[in-house]
Write a protein that holds these residues in place. Structure first.
Motif, PDB file in Angstrom:
ATOM      1  N   UNK A   1       0.863  -1.184   0.000  1.00  0.00           N
ATOM      2  CA  UNK A   1       0.000   0.000   0.000  1.00  0.00           C
ATOM      3  C   UNK A   1       0.897   1.230   0.000  1.00  0.00           C
ATOM      4  N   UNK A   2       0.686   2.110  -0.960  1.00  0.00           N
ATOM      5  CA  UNK A   2       1.538   3.278  -1.099  1.00  0.00           C
ATOM      6  C   UNK A   2       0.967   4.465  -0.334  1.00  0.00           C
ATOM      7  N   UNK A   3       1.751   5.519  -0.204  1.00  0.00           N
ATOM      8  CA  UNK A   3       1.340   6.702   0.539  1.00  0.00           C
ATOM      9  C   UNK A   3       0.053   7.287  -0.015  1.00  0.00           C
TER      10      UNK A   3
ATOM     11  N   UNK B   1       6.481  -8.023   8.863  1.00  0.00           N
ATOM     12  CA  UNK B   1       5.414  -7.451   8.057  1.00  0.00           C
ATOM     13  C   UNK B   1       4.773  -6.305   8.821  1.00  0.00           C
ATOM     14  N   UNK B   2       4.584  -5.174   8.151  1.00  0.00           N
ATOM     15  CA  UNK B   2       3.903  -4.028   8.763  1.00  0.00           C
ATOM     16  C   UNK B   2       2.461  -4.028   8.271  1.00  0.00           C
ATOM     17  N   UNK B   3       1.525  -3.941   9.224  1.00  0.00           N
ATOM     18  CA  UNK B   3       0.105  -4.001   8.884  1.00  0.00           C
ATOM     19  C   UNK B   3      -0.660  -2.922   9.644  1.00  0.00           C
ATOM     20  N   UNK B   4      -1.828  -2.568   9.124  1.00  0.00           N
ATOM     21  CA  UNK B   4      -2.639  -1.499   9.707  1.00  0.00           C
ATOM     22  C   UNK B   4      -3.401  -1.996  10.932  1.00  0.00           C
TER      23      UNK B   4
ATOM     24  N   UNK C   1      -5.601   0.428  12.490  1.00  0.00           N
ATOM     25  CA  UNK C   1      -6.814   1.238  12.435  1.00  0.00           C
ATOM     26  C   UNK C   1      -7.122   1.610  10.990  1.00  0.00           C
ATOM     27  N   UNK C   2      -8.290   2.156  10.788  1.00  0.00           N
ATOM     28  CA  UNK C   2      -8.676   2.629   9.463  1.00  0.00           C
ATOM     29  C   UNK C   2      -8.078   4.000   9.242  1.00  0.00           C
ATOM     30  N   UNK C   3      -7.587   4.258   8.046  1.00  0.00           N
ATOM     31  CA  UNK C   3      -6.994   5.557   7.757  1.00  0.00           C
ATOM     32  C   UNK C   3      -6.247   5.539   6.443  1.00  0.00           C
ATOM     33  N   UNK C   4      -5.275   6.433   6.341  1.00  0.00           N
ATOM     34  CA  UNK C   4      -4.497   6.600   5.115  1.00  0.00           C
ATOM     35  C   UNK C   4      -3.025   6.352   5.438  1.00  0.00           C
ATOM     36  N   UNK C   5      -2.330   5.661   4.546  1.00  0.00           N
ATOM     37  CA  UNK C   5      -0.914   5.325   4.748  1.00  0.00           C
ATOM     38  C   UNK C   5      -0.057   6.575   4.562  1.00  0.00           C
ATOM     39  N   UNK C   6       0.936   6.725   5.465  1.00  0.00           N
ATOM     40  CA  UNK C   6       1.853   7.856   5.379  1.00  0.00           C
ATOM     41  C   UNK C   6       3.276   7.346   5.574  1.00  0.00           C
ATOM     42  N   UNK C   7       4.157   7.664   4.611  1.00  0.00           N
ATOM     43  CA  UNK C   7       5.570   7.302   4.702  1.00  0.00           C
ATOM     44  C   UNK C   7       6.355   8.562   5.043  1.00  0.00           C
ATOM     45  N   UNK C   8       7.342   8.430   5.937  1.00  0.00           N
ATOM     46  CA  UNK C   8       8.162   9.590   6.279  1.00  0.00           C
ATOM     47  C   UNK C   8       9.593   9.159   6.584  1.00  0.00           C
TER      48      UNK C   8
ATOM     49  N   UNK D   1      -2.147  -5.455   4.939  1.00  0.00           N
ATOM     50  CA  UNK D   1      -0.690  -5.492   4.919  1.00  0.00           C
ATOM     51  C   UNK D   1      -0.199  -4.281   4.131  1.00  0.00           C
ATOM     52  N   UNK D   2       0.740  -3.546   4.729  1.00  0.00           N
ATOM     53  CA  UNK D   2       1.272  -2.345   4.090  1.00  0.00           C
ATOM     54  C   UNK D   2       2.632  -2.636   3.461  1.00  0.00           C
ATOM     55  N   UNK D   3       3.527  -3.317   4.210  1.00  0.00           N
ATOM     56  CA  UNK D   3       4.867  -3.636   3.702  1.00  0.00           C
ATOM     57  C   UNK D   3       5.233  -5.048   4.110  1.00  0.00           C
TER      58      UNK D   3
END
Length: 88
Positions: free
Chosen positions: A25-27, A58-61, A63-70, A36-38
């Motif tokens: 899942x991208x930003x 594995x990084x997973x969500x 909560x519900x929301x939007x993915x943010x990379x920093x 699963x995000x990464x």
């Protein structure tokens, strides 16, 4: 004379399937809990807010929301973090 016949191609032909690692899942993409995000080996990306880290990194969500990379700096080196930002 004893000799071996056609050993060339018989020794080849073994290969394992890819493990499908990488960013799933991208930003800016919306996620729900459990997505699963990464998929990664080790902590290339470290977990931020509202995400969990599995035993296989594995990084997973959570909560519900939007993915943010920093990117941030800790002890003089750049670290990359993934978070899920809830829309308020």
């Amino acid at each position: 004379m004893a000799h071996k016949k056609s050993g060339g191609s018989a020794r080849n032909g073994r290969d394992s399937a890819g493990q499908r690692r990488g960013i799933k899942k991208f930003g800016g993409e919306p996620v729900i809990p459990g997505n699963i995000i990464v998929r990664q080996v080790g902590t290339r990306w470290i977990p931020g807010e509202n995400v969990g880290l599995g035993t296989d990194y594995t990084i997973y969500a959570l909560t519900e929301g939007v993915v943010k990379y920093e990117t941030f700096y800790k002890n003089g080196r750049a670290r990359r973090r993934v978070s899920v930002v809830t829309e308020a």
